[in-house]
Design a protein around this motif. Sequence first.
Motif, short mmCIF file in Angstrom:
data_model
loop_
_atom_site.label_atom_id
_atom_site.label_comp_id
_atom_site.label_asym_id
_atom_site.label_seq_id
_atom_site.Cartn_x
_atom_site.Cartn_y
_atom_site.Cartn_z
N ARG A 44 71.59 43.26 22.27
CA ARG A 44 70.98 44.46 21.71
C ARG A 44 70.62 45.43 22.83
O ARG A 44 69.48 45.54 23.23
CB ARG A 44 69.72 44.11 20.92
N ARG A 45 71.63 46.06 23.37
CA ARG A 45 71.39 47.00 24.47
C ARG A 45 71.44 48.43 23.94
O ARG A 45 71.83 48.67 22.81
CB ARG A 45 72.44 46.83 25.56
N ARG A 46 71.05 49.36 24.74
CA ARG A 46 71.21 50.75 24.36
C ARG A 46 72.68 51.06 24.23
O ARG A 46 73.52 50.49 24.92
CB ARG A 46 70.57 51.66 25.40
N LEU A 47 73.00 52.02 23.36
CA LEU A 47 74.39 52.37 23.17
C LEU A 47 74.97 52.90 24.46
O LEU A 47 74.33 53.66 25.18
CB LEU A 47 74.51 53.42 22.06
N ALA A 48 76.21 52.48 24.72
CA ALA A 48 76.83 52.82 25.99
C ALA A 48 77.39 54.23 25.95
O ALA A 48 77.43 54.89 24.92
CB ALA A 48 77.94 51.83 26.30
N LYS A 49 77.85 54.65 27.11
CA LYS A 49 78.46 55.96 27.23
C LYS A 49 79.67 56.04 26.31
O LYS A 49 80.48 55.15 26.26
CB LYS A 49 78.89 56.20 28.67
N GLY A 50 79.77 57.13 25.60
CA GLY A 50 80.88 57.27 24.66
C GLY A 50 80.59 56.70 23.30
O GLY A 50 81.43 56.72 22.43
N ASN A 51 79.37 56.18 23.08
CA ASN A 51 79.04 55.60 21.78
C ASN A 51 77.91 56.38 21.13
O ASN A 51 76.99 55.82 20.56
CB ASN A 51 78.63 54.13 21.96
N SER A 52 77.97 57.66 21.22
CA SER A 52 77.07 58.56 20.50
C SER A 52 75.61 58.34 20.84
O SER A 52 74.76 58.19 19.97
CB SER A 52 77.26 58.37 18.99
N SER A 53 75.32 58.25 22.11
CA SER A 53 73.94 58.05 22.51
C SER A 53 73.23 59.35 22.88
O SER A 53 72.06 59.34 23.24
CB SER A 53 73.90 57.10 23.72
N LYS A 54 73.94 60.49 22.84
CA LYS A 54 73.32 61.75 23.22
C LYS A 54 72.32 62.20 22.18
O LYS A 54 72.41 61.90 21.01
CB LYS A 54 74.40 62.82 23.39
N ASN A 67 71.51 62.87 17.02
CA ASN A 67 72.68 63.63 16.62
C ASN A 67 73.35 62.97 15.43
O ASN A 67 72.91 61.95 14.92
CB ASN A 67 73.65 63.82 17.80
N GLU A 68 74.46 63.54 14.99
CA GLU A 68 75.06 63.13 13.72
C GLU A 68 75.57 61.69 13.76
O GLU A 68 75.37 60.93 12.81
CB GLU A 68 76.21 64.08 13.38
N LEU A 69 76.23 61.28 14.85
CA LEU A 69 76.74 59.91 14.92
C LEU A 69 75.62 58.91 15.09
O LEU A 69 75.73 57.76 14.66
CB LEU A 69 77.76 59.79 16.05
N GLU A 70 74.54 59.32 15.72
CA GLU A 70 73.38 58.44 15.82
C GLU A 70 72.77 58.20 14.45
O GLU A 70 72.33 57.09 14.13
CB GLU A 70 72.35 59.04 16.77
N ARG A 71 72.78 59.22 13.62
CA ARG A 71 72.28 59.03 12.24
C ARG A 71 73.21 58.11 11.44
O ARG A 71 72.74 57.32 10.62
CB ARG A 71 72.16 60.39 11.55
#
Length: 493
Positions: free
Chosen positions: A33-43, A57-61
């Motif tokens: 259970r890590r933070r989402l990696a780069k390229g996996n909508s973590s912005k 953002n939208e993909l995080e939702r």
Amino acid sequence: MMNGYRESDSLIVSGKPSNKACDNKRAAERVERRRLAKGNSSKRNSGQTQCWITLPNELERVRQAAQRNKGERFTALWHHVYKISRLREAYFSLKRRKAAGVDGQTGEAYGKNLEENLEGLSGRLRRGAYRARPFRRTYIPKRDGRQRPIGIPVLEDKIVQKAMVEVLNAVYEVDFRGFSYGFRPGRSQHNALDAIVEAIESRKVNWVLDVDIRGFFDAIDHGWLIRFVEHRIKDRRVGRHIKKWLSAGILEDGQWRQTDEGTPQGGSASPLLANIYLHYVFDLWADSWRKRKARGDVIVVRYADDIILGFQYRHEAERFLKEMEERFLKFNLELHSEKTRLIEFGRFAVERTKEKGKAKPDIFNFLGFTHSCGKSRKGKFMVLRKTDSERMRSKVQEIKKILRKRMHSSIPDNGKWLKSVLTGHYQYYGVPWNGRMLSRFRWIVLRLWCRTLRRKSQKHRMTWKRMYKIAEHWLPIPFIYHPYPLGRLCVNT
């Protein structure tokens, strides 16, 4: 209920990682259970009113919705795919100097009118006028001398597939099991290698099952794959475009051929589709099997179609293998009888093999490394890893052929090239306890280079003293890039 597949399987969730993973050494078998990696909508999208407010953002939702309800089916995802900003990001994430598809379109030529081309592509995706093009078939040699078929899609198919993968990752990264490592954001081969080493060392593993699926990417059943996708994605536009890519066919030697099964290796969507297929065929079933039927410890590590399992008891390993063969047959998959094998491996393997009259316990290969039983300086059991001999032999032969072609290049030119080769080799194979194989590889490269320089002229002056000075400047010394498995797992888990 489908044949061999139950919808309730998707509700199986692995246990929450322990807060003291370093102490109990069970990190390899927990969900990471890590933070989402780069390229996996973590912005994050931030706006400033009276105070700073951080909004997802939208993909995080989408990811949060998928995590809240594991049985939810998403009905509106396609509008995330044809956004020009996402298509632009997908274009820049591609390697634009790679081989072109059947249309001959290159990344550099497409980028000259990038915004205009992306607007046209987005409009066709929005209107439903987008058409998938056939894959161009090419072959690359394998280690055993056979040819591996590769399908090269056209550039616009690569862009759309890349954008769709980013959107679907927001859903499936929540569902995928912790022991699945292949082609996933934030996970690499070395994460899988660390997991298998730490799991064998910390759990009661006495038998290792090395699983190999015969022609996996060419054997994926399209009907089952679409049903698996529709179990989570109800947006018909997503399913329709996946069907377009699967049925686009192969263009080889000017002849078009329809593909009724398999997903061509080379497309951006192929790794994700393969993971979805094995998630429902193997991951959910294996996780359920070890919880319901196993009495001893069972560990699982999967990287794409390379699967390693560890068992405490032999009869459970044999039972698992038999039931796995039956299950795979229901989904058009077949185990490679020669490469799939059950070996005795673990902390007691050395003593038991000596009792049977064998010199050493068996070994297994996984992701380019040969794994064997060993002991530390304090006498504690540990899994030793060294470079796979076959892979190093094939790499040496490749370097030998290229050096022969570059025989008349200058020493600085060949030195820069060999430096990049050795650096890349160290970065992958530079794991603890593999220093001897790294040094051996450098010595072989040094000897090949010396032989090449001496062949440039019958009156060469290349003595070993001079060669050592050249190597000291151009050939980097072996370096262990990677930490011990437990150290990295404690950080990531």
